[in-house]
Design a protein around this motif. Structure first.
Motif, mmCIF file in Angstrom:
data_model
loop_
_atom_site.group_PDB
_atom_site.id
_atom_site.type_symbol
_atom_site.label_atom_id
_atom_site.label_comp_id
_atom_site.label_asym_id
_atom_site.label_seq_id
_atom_site.Cartn_x
_atom_site.Cartn_y
_atom_site.Cartn_z
ATOM 1 N N GLY A 247 0.822 -1.215 0.000
ATOM 2 C CA GLY A 247 0.000 0.000 0.000
ATOM 3 C C GLY A 247 0.851 1.257 0.000
ATOM 4 O O GLY A 247 0.367 2.349 0.324
ATOM 5 N N LEU A 248 2.119 1.126 -0.398
ATOM 6 C CA LEU A 248 2.980 2.316 -0.392
ATOM 7 C C LEU A 248 3.309 2.814 -1.793
ATOM 8 O O LEU A 248 3.741 3.948 -1.964
ATOM 9 C CB LEU A 248 4.275 2.013 0.360
ATOM 10 C CG LEU A 248 4.111 1.979 1.882
ATOM 11 C CD1 LEU A 248 5.401 1.539 2.545
ATOM 12 C CD2 LEU A 248 3.693 3.338 2.413
ATOM 13 N N GLY A 249 3.089 1.959 -2.805
ATOM 14 C CA GLY A 249 3.453 2.331 -4.181
ATOM 15 C C GLY A 249 2.822 3.652 -4.613
ATOM 16 O O GLY A 249 3.529 4.585 -5.008
ATOM 17 N N LEU A 250 1.510 3.741 -4.512
ATOM 18 C CA LEU A 250 0.830 4.953 -4.981
ATOM 19 C C LEU A 250 1.038 6.138 -4.024
ATOM 20 O O LEU A 250 1.009 7.289 -4.449
ATOM 21 C CB LEU A 250 -0.662 4.686 -5.183
ATOM 22 C CG LEU A 250 -1.008 3.838 -6.410
ATOM 23 C CD1 LEU A 250 -2.514 3.636 -6.514
ATOM 24 C CD2 LEU A 250 -0.489 4.476 -7.689
ATOM 25 N N ALA A 251 1.260 5.821 -2.732
ATOM 26 C CA ALA A 251 1.541 6.921 -1.784
ATOM 27 C C ALA A 251 2.868 7.575 -2.180
ATOM 28 O O ALA A 251 2.994 8.808 -2.167
ATOM 29 C CB ALA A 251 1.610 6.386 -0.360
#
Ligand code: ADP
Length: 280
Positions: A247-251
């Motif tokens: 859940g960090l890619g797009l952040a």
């Protein structure tokens, strides 16, 4: 007793009188014109105030989000540092153990599983640390066409594993002032996400073009798209719908765009599939 016509004598309006009435008419007309103009500028002012209030609300929300993210980032960075040191130790002991059990395939397989788990954790820790650091763009002269081609090349393995194709649509050269490393990482993240979202046979298209002084980069896929309730959460750190996602890619992608003073929009494309549009 009815009055006789002889007593109903009104003085005929004098020329002076008529001129005054005409003047009064003109004044009233001018007055109503001024009133109308005042009303118009009042309406215009009202509209401007409304727009400014909306902008202020949006800026406040952004600021709140940034403060929340900063607090979250600090906590995550602390945790990541704590995890990183013992991870190094585990990796070292696992490699020593691999040497000891080199002639025992079953045990060796277990050790390889440990090593693979450690690698995944290391990647996660790396992402957390990158996310929690302030991302500063080191702007330089770059060619967006080349950056896109390089990133797609780097994604080749994922594309192949997922059985999907990648098309590039843009001019042979597109000079831009960007941070090459960060923009390369952004394209790679978006292409990998697209590949992972699609069934074999899907197509991801990376389009880039110049619009005025800005560059527009668009990554679109033929996957299932993003459900409405997920759409406003995709850029939140640690938001993932994948079993092994971070859940960090797009952040991180969002941070990279912010560091370029650009904008990113996630939407569902007409005809299906997800579309991410970046303007920098
Ligand atoms: P991760 O890939 O680790 O889940 P990301 O921040 O890259 O983290 O993505 C967050 C979520 O956004 C994904 O779990 C997925 O639900 C959604 N998402 C991202 N890209 C796409 C896409 N191309 N199509 C559909 N959903 C997507």
């Amino acid at each position: 007793m009815p009055s006789s016509p002889a007593h109903d004598v009104r003085p005929a309006p004098s020329v002076d009188h008529a001129r005054r009435i005409e003047e009064l008419g003109r004044i009233i007309l001018a007055y109503s014109e001024v009133t109308e103009k005042l009303q118009q500028s009042h309406d215009q002012l009202n509209r401007t105030v409304q727009i400014l209030q909306q902008e202020l609300g949006e800026k406040n929300r952004q600021l709140e989000r940034r403060n929340r993210l900063a607090a979250l980032g600090e906590m995550a960075a602390g945790l990541a540092h704590e995890i990183r040191n013992p991870l190094g130790g585990i990796q070292l002991y696992a490699s020593l153990l691999a040497g000891d059990v080199a002639d025992r395939p079953d045990s060796l397989r277990v050790v390889h599983k440990i090593t693979a788990g450690v690698k995944r954790l290391e990647a996660l820790v790396g992402q957390v640390l990158q996310f929690s650091r302030e991302i500063g763009a080191n702007l330089g002269d770059a060619d967006l066409a080349e950056l896109v081609a390089q990133s797609v090349e780097l994604a080749a393995r994922t594309l192949e594993d997922c059985g999907v194709q990648c098309r590039i649509d843009g001019p042979d050269e597109l000079p831009a002032r960007v941070d090459s490393l960060l923009i390369g990482q952004l394209v790679l993240n978006l292409v990998q996400n697209a590949a992972e979202a699609m069934e074999p046979g899907g197509v991801v298209t990376v389009r880039y073009r110049r619009v005025g002084a800005q560059c527009v980069l668009c990554v679109r896929d033929t996957g299932p798209g993003i459900p409405a309730d997920v759409l406003d959460k995709v850029f939140n750190p640690f938001f993932t719908t994948k079993e092994t996602g971070t859940g960090l890619g797009l952040a991180i992608v969002h941070r990279i765009v912010e560091a370029h003073n650009g904008t990113i929009t996630a939407r569902n494309a007409e005809g299906g599939g997800a579309e991410f549009e970046i303007v920098i």
